[in-house]
Structures are given as structure tokens and as C-alpha cells.
Design a protein around this motif. Structure first.
Motif, PDB file in Angstrom:
ATOM      1  N   ASN A  99       0.830  -1.210   0.000  1.00  0.00           N
ATOM      2  CA  ASN A  99       0.000   0.000   0.000  1.00  0.00           C
ATOM      3  C   ASN A  99       0.859   1.252   0.000  1.00  0.00           C
ATOM      4  O   ASN A  99       0.629   2.197  -0.765  1.00  0.00           O
ATOM      5  CB  ASN A  99      -0.923   0.034   1.221  1.00  0.00           C
ATOM      6  CG  ASN A  99      -1.820  -1.170   1.310  1.00  0.00           C
ATOM      7  OD1 ASN A  99      -1.488  -2.117   1.991  1.00  0.00           O
ATOM      8  ND2 ASN A  99      -2.942  -1.138   0.623  1.00  0.00           N
ATOM      9  N   GLU A 100       1.890   1.262   0.854  1.00  0.00           N
ATOM     10  CA  GLU A 100       2.757   2.438   0.899  1.00  0.00           C
ATOM     11  C   GLU A 100       3.599   2.541  -0.368  1.00  0.00           C
ATOM     12  O   GLU A 100       3.880   3.641  -0.854  1.00  0.00           O
ATOM     13  CB  GLU A 100       3.663   2.405   2.129  1.00  0.00           C
ATOM     14  CG  GLU A 100       4.454   3.701   2.283  1.00  0.00           C
ATOM     15  CD  GLU A 100       5.314   3.749   3.527  1.00  0.00           C
ATOM     16  OE1 GLU A 100       5.343   4.809   4.180  1.00  0.00           O
ATOM     17  OE2 GLU A 100       5.976   2.736   3.854  1.00  0.00           O
ATOM     18  N   VAL A 101       3.994   1.401  -0.922  1.00  0.00           N
ATOM     19  CA  VAL A 101       4.718   1.422  -2.192  1.00  0.00           C
ATOM     20  C   VAL A 101       3.874   2.118  -3.261  1.00  0.00           C
ATOM     21  O   VAL A 101       4.347   2.999  -3.990  1.00  0.00           O
ATOM     22  CB  VAL A 101       5.077  -0.011  -2.641  1.00  0.00           C
ATOM     23  CG1 VAL A 101       5.603  -0.011  -4.071  1.00  0.00           C
ATOM     24  CG2 VAL A 101       6.106  -0.625  -1.706  1.00  0.00           C
ATOM     25  N   MET A 102       2.595   1.724  -3.355  1.00  0.00           N
ATOM     26  CA  MET A 102       1.703   2.327  -4.349  1.00  0.00           C
ATOM     27  C   MET A 102       1.504   3.815  -4.082  1.00  0.00           C
ATOM     28  O   MET A 102       1.503   4.637  -5.013  1.00  0.00           O
ATOM     29  CB  MET A 102       0.346   1.620  -4.324  1.00  0.00           C
ATOM     30  CG  MET A 102       0.378   0.191  -4.783  1.00  0.00           C
ATOM     31  SD  MET A 102       0.596   0.090  -6.567  1.00  0.00           S
ATOM     32  CE  MET A 102       0.528  -1.690  -6.777  1.00  0.00           C
ATOM     33  N   LEU A 103       1.322   4.170  -2.824  1.00  0.00           N
ATOM     34  CA  LEU A 103       1.121   5.583  -2.496  1.00  0.00           C
ATOM     35  C   LEU A 103       2.354   6.395  -2.879  1.00  0.00           C
ATOM     36  O   LEU A 103       2.232   7.502  -3.433  1.00  0.00           O
ATOM     37  CB  LEU A 103       0.826   5.738  -1.003  1.00  0.00           C
ATOM     38  CG  LEU A 103       0.469   7.157  -0.546  1.00  0.00           C
ATOM     39  CD1 LEU A 103      -0.810   7.644  -1.210  1.00  0.00           C
ATOM     40  CD2 LEU A 103       0.332   7.204   0.970  1.00  0.00           C
ATOM     41  N   GLN A 104       3.544   5.861  -2.620  1.00  0.00           N
ATOM     42  CA  GLN A 104       4.760   6.565  -2.994  1.00  0.00           C
ATOM     43  C   GLN A 104       4.861   6.730  -4.512  1.00  0.00           C
ATOM     44  O   GLN A 104       5.309   7.770  -5.010  1.00  0.00           O
ATOM     45  CB  GLN A 104       5.980   5.833  -2.450  1.00  0.00           C
ATOM     46  CG  GLN A 104       6.119   5.940  -0.939  1.00  0.00           C
ATOM     47  CD  GLN A 104       7.287   5.128  -0.401  1.00  0.00           C
ATOM     48  OE1 GLN A 104       7.786   4.218  -1.048  1.00  0.00           O
ATOM     49  NE2 GLN A 104       7.732   5.465   0.799  1.00  0.00           N
ATOM     50  N   LEU A 105       4.457   5.706  -5.255  1.00  0.00           N
ATOM     51  CA  LEU A 105       4.464   5.823  -6.720  1.00  0.00           C
ATOM     52  C   LEU A 105       3.541   6.944  -7.181  1.00  0.00           C
ATOM     53  O   LEU A 105       3.895   7.729  -8.078  1.00  0.00           O
ATOM     54  CB  LEU A 105       4.037   4.494  -7.349  1.00  0.00           C
ATOM     55  CG  LEU A 105       5.078   3.388  -7.356  1.00  0.00           C
ATOM     56  CD1 LEU A 105       4.443   2.044  -7.711  1.00  0.00           C
ATOM     57  CD2 LEU A 105       6.201   3.708  -8.346  1.00  0.00           C
ATOM     58  N   LEU A 106       2.358   7.039  -6.569  1.00  0.00           N
ATOM     59  CA  LEU A 106       1.436   8.113  -6.952  1.00  0.00           C
ATOM     60  C   LEU A 106       1.928   9.473  -6.471  1.00  0.00           C
ATOM     61  O   LEU A 106       1.718  10.496  -7.139  1.00  0.00           O
ATOM     62  CB  LEU A 106       0.039   7.824  -6.393  1.00  0.00           C
ATOM     63  CG  LEU A 106      -0.942   7.069  -7.294  1.00  0.00           C
ATOM     64  CD1 LEU A 106      -1.351   7.908  -8.485  1.00  0.00           C
ATOM     65  CD2 LEU A 106      -0.370   5.749  -7.758  1.00  0.00           C
ATOM     66  N   GLN A 107       2.599   9.507  -5.317  1.00  0.00           N
ATOM     67  CA  GLN A 107       3.169  10.775  -4.854  1.00  0.00           C
ATOM     68  C   GLN A 107       4.240  11.281  -5.808  1.00  0.00           C
ATOM     69  O   GLN A 107       4.356  12.476  -6.066  1.00  0.00           O
ATOM     70  CB  GLN A 107       3.773  10.601  -3.458  1.00  0.00           C
ATOM     71  CG  GLN A 107       2.750  10.460  -2.351  1.00  0.00           C
ATOM     72  CD  GLN A 107       3.409  10.141  -1.014  1.00  0.00           C
ATOM     73  OE1 GLN A 107       4.326   9.323  -0.942  1.00  0.00           O
ATOM     74  NE2 GLN A 107       2.943  10.789   0.045  1.00  0.00           N
ATOM     75  N   ALA A 108       5.038  10.337  -6.338  1.00  0.00           N
ATOM     76  CA  ALA A 108       6.151  10.719  -7.207  1.00  0.00           C
ATOM     77  C   ALA A 108       5.721  10.978  -8.644  1.00  0.00           C
ATOM     78  O   ALA A 108       6.246  11.889  -9.301  1.00  0.00           O
ATOM     79  CB  ALA A 108       7.226   9.635  -7.173  1.00  0.00           C
ATOM     80  N   PHE A 109       4.768  10.198  -9.142  1.00  0.00           N
ATOM     81  CA  PHE A 109       4.454  10.251 -10.570  1.00  0.00           C
ATOM     82  C   PHE A 109       3.025  10.705 -10.867  1.00  0.00           C
ATOM     83  O   PHE A 109       2.679  10.901 -12.029  1.00  0.00           O
ATOM     84  CB  PHE A 109       4.713   8.880 -11.201  1.00  0.00           C
ATOM     85  CG  PHE A 109       6.139   8.428 -11.045  1.00  0.00           C
ATOM     86  CD1 PHE A 109       7.136   8.985 -11.832  1.00  0.00           C
ATOM     87  CD2 PHE A 109       6.483   7.485 -10.103  1.00  0.00           C
ATOM     88  CE1 PHE A 109       8.462   8.591 -11.686  1.00  0.00           C
ATOM     89  CE2 PHE A 109       7.807   7.082  -9.943  1.00  0.00           C
ATOM     90  CZ  PHE A 109       8.800   7.634 -10.733  1.00  0.00           C
ATOM     91  N   GLY A 110       2.191  10.843  -9.828  1.00  0.00           N
ATOM     92  CA  GLY A 110       0.856  11.377 -10.019  1.00  0.00           C
ATOM     93  C   GLY A 110       0.810  12.841  -9.634  1.00  0.00           C
ATOM     94  O   GLY A 110       1.767  13.581  -9.818  1.00  0.00           O
ATOM     95  N   GLY A 111      -0.320  13.273  -9.083  1.00  0.00           N
ATOM     96  CA  GLY A 111      -0.452  14.648  -8.630  1.00  0.00           C
ATOM     97  C   GLY A 111      -1.421  15.457  -9.470  1.00  0.00           C
ATOM     98  O   GLY A 111      -1.988  14.967 -10.451  1.00  0.00           O
TER      99      GLY A 111
END
Length: 375
Positions: A99-111
Motif C-alpha cells: 500500500n505504501e509502495v503504491m502511495l509513494q508511486l502516486l506521490q512521485a508520478f501522479g499529482g
């Protein structure tokens, strides 16, 4: 008019927090709702974990290794024997659960101004990751058998140009695995526009896939924009340890460092995961038993007249019910907790021990006798 307190973001107001129902063992002795491995760590693994945690405790006054190099090296070695080819420590990142891995991916590449995309039905946390990172959420749809219509999926990616495509394989809640050609097609589509997008294949249940079903790890050398995520919560029987990880191009791992919290993996978590990896063969030793129990459950449910999704995971989605909540409640009343999730009319049962699955089968038959036949 008095101000709203607390001053929660407007789009979060009134939203219930995520979480599967939690009942005590007294309320539901048979717990088959959150896809846990029913077989705990062996005494040998438990003793090694306890020893490793004890050694880590001596220096808990100090911060842990921020880069967790030893753990990344051990995870890379495991992946290299689990479908990967040439996975190195520089290609691995880990966090507190996938879950945190996915959240970090969205923090880095989403927005803001960016899009995250998946295909429903899919994991119910994905839109929450998007919401929490202020990323626009777009959901396409799967076919009637829960597979992907590859042409339609590719067209949607080209149309919406997402920064992140989330593809669970096996899919949760359906258990459906993706063929390699689907991953390749979507990686190529996501690389065809500027600045391009990542394709994240979520293999939380990857170790449970049926023989002959390949892992997306095999495609990492071909697609620089491919990310494959895994977890130690399921097959490794370490749900309580909270350790998820990914394999990807080293540049992706470097980018995640920008958004990670300082020292996000505790010394205790690192020690626990390292000890578990030393015991990988025995911790994974019951995977074949769970696969067999899953396949027997699928066969039995179909023999009873239920519609059942093909599963490569440690759970089974079945239906269809005119009132699935009544069936769910009937099972709870008989001491069996499963999950009311997925498309309307469907229920999901995790694969447990033979005794637990026997209890589930009897409770389901008794419940259907007093509620309804499959829709």
C-alpha cells in the motif's frame, strides 16, 4: 454559521475510512475475508525472526539504514529466483506494505493535472491512492469474464495518457491474471506519448499463480516504464510485518526517494523481513497446498451452481446473488467471515485450511437453504 471542525479537505468530508470488517474469533471463528495465509511461520522461522529483532533492539536508539541495502539485496536475490532475470538491489524499493509502495508511486508520478488509470473491477484502494495524491482517477472496464479487452484498454491509455496505469495480476477481487501480451501492449502505449506513463503490475498474489502463468518480472528487461510490485503479506505469511516492495528501473527507485519519509522502514521491520527471506522455502512451502485448496473450492462452487471467476490468487470470487449482503450475513451468523466486495452480486472467499474451507462450504449450503438460490 459555525465553521466545520476539523477543517478536513472538502473532497474527504463524509468519506468512511477503508477497511474490511473486523470481527473477533468468538464472533467468527473462521476468518476468510482478507486473503491472509492461514499457515503461520514455522517455529524455526519464528525463532530466527525473534533473534533478529532482539539484535535490532539493542540499537533502537539509532536510526535504521535509510537505504536498507541489505534488505534490498536479499529481495533482489529472491526475485531473481521467482520469475525475475537480473534483478539487482538498485532495482528494488520497499516500504510498509505494498500500500505504501503504491502511495509513494502516486506521490512521485501522479499529482494535480495527472491521471491514474485502471480497469474495474479492481483493487478498491487504487482510487484512494489517487484521491490522496490529488491525481485524477480514471477507470476503464473489464470484459464479462474479467479479462482485459486489449484493444479497448490500449485505446483508453492513448486517449487519457495516464502517468500511472495500475494493473493487478492476479487481479483483486477477481483473481484474474494478465497475459504477457497485455503488459507489453500497455507498456508500449504508455511510452508513446510525452512525458509517458508507468505501468505498475501489482503482483501481491503473484506466488499463487497457476503453473504456466508467467510473472511480469520477466518483462522488466524489455520495458523501462514497467514496475512490478510484490508483498510479503500473503504467500510469505507476514501480513503483520507490513513489508511490500517493487522491482523497476533504478531511475524509478531514485525518483521515489524524493517523496519517501525519512527512515520509513524501521530497524525491526528490516530485521523481520531479512529473517523471513532466510526461511523463504519453508514459508512458501504451503503455497502449493493453498493452490490445490483454491482449485478444489472453484470446482465445488461450480458444482453447486455458482458462477465463479477463474483464480490465480489465494481467493475465489463467486456469485451471483440477488442479495449478497444477506448471504454474507448468513455466513457470519454461522461463524464464517468472508468479504462482501467486487461487482454487485458477488462475494469473495479467501482460501484457508481444509477444515476452514469445509466449514465455509457447510455454512454456505445452510445459508442458501434459508435465503436464496444463486441469482
Amino acid at each position: 454559521m459555525s465553521p466545520v471542525f476539523p477543517p478536513l479537505r472538502e473532497e474527504l468530508q463524509g468519506i468512511e475510512p477503508y477497511g474490511a470488517p473486523q470481527l473477533s474469533l468468538e464472533q467468527a471463528p473462521v476468518q476468510l475475508n482478507v486473503n491472509e495465509n492461514p499457515y503461520g511461520p514455522s517455529p524455526e522461522a519464528t525463532a530466527d525472526i525473534a533473534r533478529a529483532v532482539g539484535e535490532a533492539a539493542v540499537s533502537l536508539n539509532r536510526y535504521p539504514d535509510r537505504e536498507f541495502v541489505e534488505l534490498r539485496t536479499a529481495l533482489a536475490a529472491y526475485l531473481d529466483t521467482s520469475g525475475g532475470t537480473g534483478v539487482t538491489a538498485e532495482m528494488v524499493w520497499a516500504a510498509n506494505g505494498s500500500n505504501e509502495v503504491m502511495l509513494q508511486l502516486l506521490q512521485a508520478f501522479g499529482g494535480p493535472g495527472r491521471v491514474a488509470l485502471s480497469f474495474a473491477p479492481t483493487y478498491s484502494m487504487y482510487p484512494e491512492y489517487a484521491r490522496d495524491t490529488m491525481t485524477e482517477w480514471v477507470a476503464g472496464h473489464r470484459a464479462e469474464d474479467f479479462s482485459l479487452d486489449l484493444d479497448a484498454a490500449r485505446q483508453l491509455v492513448l486517449e487519457r495518457q495516464p502517468s500511472v496505469v495500475l494493473l493487478p495480476s492476479p487481479n483483486n477481487p477477481t483473481g484474474t491474471a494478465l497475459p504477457p501480451e497485455a503488459v507489453t501492449m500497455l507498456c508500449e502505449a504508455a511510452a508513446s506519448y510525452e512525458p509517458g506513463g508507468l505501468v505498475v503490475v501489482d503482483e501481491a498474489y503473484g506466488e499463487f499463480r497457476r503453473a504456466g502463468t508467467p510473472s511480469a518480472l520477466e518483462l522488466l528487461p524489455r520495458h523501462r516504464n514497467l514496475v512490478v510490485t510484490r508483498t510479503m503479506s500473503k504467500a510469505f505469511a507476514l501480513a503483520g510485518a507490513r513489508l511490500g516492495y517493487l522491482a523497476a528501473d533504478p531511475a524509478i527507485c531514485d525518483a521515489i526517494r524524493v517523496v519517501r519519509l525519512p527512515y520509513h522502514l524501521s530497524a525491526v521491520t528490516q530485521a523481520t523481513a531479512l529473517a523471513a527471506l532466510r526461511h523463504a522455502p519453508e514459508l512458501l512451502g504451503r503455497v502449493d497446498d493453498l493452490r490445490a485448496e483454491r482449485d478444489e473450492t472453484v470446482t465445488w462452487l461450480r458444482e453447486q451452481g455458482f458462477e465463479v471467476a477463474d483464480s490465480d490468487a489465494n481467493f475465489v470470487l463467486f456469485g451471483r446473488f440477488a442479495d449478497r449482503h444477506a448471504v454474507w450475513q448468513g455466513l457470519v451468523d454461522r461463524g464464517v467471515l468472508i468479504r462482501e466486495t467486487g461487482p454487485d452480486g458477488w462475494l469473495r472467499v479467501s482460501v484457508g485450511t481444509p477444515d476452514e474451507m469445509a466449514a465455509f462450504r457447510q455454512a454456505l449450503l445452510d445459508t442458501i437453504d434459508t435465503t436464496e438460490e444463486p441469482a
